[in-house]
Design an enzyme around this catalytic site. Structure first.
Site, PDB file in Angstrom:
ATOM      1  N   CYS A 101      65.570 -35.254  85.855  1.00  0.00           N
ATOM      2  CA  CYS A 101      63.946 -35.078  85.279  1.00  0.00           C
ATOM      3  C   CYS A 101      63.423 -33.899  86.078  1.00  0.00           C
ATOM      4  CB  CYS A 101      63.491 -36.346  85.755  1.00  0.00           C
ATOM      5  SG  CYS A 101      63.460 -36.771  87.778  1.00  0.00           S
ATOM      6  N   GLY A 102      64.107 -33.353  87.107  1.00  0.00           N
ATOM      7  CA  GLY A 102      63.678 -32.155  87.698  1.00  0.00           C
ATOM      8  C   GLY A 102      63.956 -30.895  86.729  1.00  0.00           C
TER       9      GLY A 102
END
Length: 258
Positions: A101-102
């Site tokens: 997700c980063g």
């Protein structure tokens, strides 16, 4: 208030300049989560409330758990889930999206949107009440008091009454345990409740609150950029740096009455 014995352990430590002494630390052990006897995940956690942890984990991953209990082989540090419509490949993709997700925030947001409808709740809470929640959470953290090494999540009702509190070395585990408890108590969705955490606000914690349908998430620490983005996308009121009578409201501020 005494910490459960399975949550702490004694170790030797050399304190400078005092010398060698005995210290108390938080217990950390692996838990293997199985579905129908098949291992699907391992998480490092503080023992206790393992059924709640497994249920909360399953709900957060978009599964439909019915129950959790010891495995048939009675293996230590293992829990078996009964869940419908289990798709191993789908679960693997969910893990990949969460871990990435980063790098790919858009993909993470889209994955959460599939499992977590936009939170629709007209709940409004006085800022003065919200400001008291972290201190009230801290006052009930028995294991943290003796170790200084555990996170906590508390579930409060709209009037500020503490409904459940769980501690764990993993902040996400503490949240899963509380959500699992709410599932067992028939409280889901948490559309008239408040979740309060003892540390910072990550994407993952907002994701779990969204899946549980909770409209208000409170933290002592700071939110990440993606946590704020996800909270706004899912209609969750995000309150960070709640300390010393102050509240920072990052999303959906209309729920906080001043």
């Amino acid at each position: 208030m005494k910490a459960p014995p399975y949550t702490t352990a004694r170790v030797d430590v050399v304190r400078i300049p005092d010398g060698a002494v005995s210290d108390v630390v938080a217990v950390e052990e692996p838990l293997e989560i199985r579905i129908a006897g098949e291992p699907v995940a391992v998480t490092m956690r503080t023992p206790g409330h393992d059924e709640e942890l497994a249920l909360g984990f399953a709900l957060s991953e978009g599964l439909r758990p019915r129950s959790a209990g010891p495995p048939d082989d009675l293996a230590a540090n293992a829990i078996d889930l009964e869940a419908t419509d289990f798709d191993r490949e789908r679960l693997r993709r969910s893990f990949y999206t969460s871990s990435s997700c980063g790098v790919c925030g858009k993909g993470a947001l889209e994955a959460v949107a599939v499992e977590a409808p936009h939170v629709r709740s007209d709940l409004q809470v006085d800022a003065s009440l919200i400001a008291t929640l972290p201190e009230r959470l801290r006052a009930e953290q028995a294991a943290f008091t003796v170790t200084g090494g555990l996170h906590a999540t508390g579930l409060f009702d709209a009037a500020g009454e503490l409904l459940a509190l769980r501690e764990d070395v993993g902040r996400h585990n503490a949240m899963d345990k509380v959500i699992g408890r709410a599932f067992l108590d028939g409280r889901l969705p948490l559309d008239r409740a408040i979740l309060c955490v003892s540390g910072r606000l990550s994407f993952e914690l907002v994701q779990k609150a969204a899946v549980a349908g909770c409209p208000l998430l409170v933290a002592v620490g700071a939110p990440s950029s993606l946590a704020v983005e996800l909270a706004g996308d899912r209609g969750i009121t995000l309150c960070g740096f709640v300390r010393n009578g102050r509240v920072n409201v990052y999303t959906e501020p209309w729920r906080v009455v001043r």
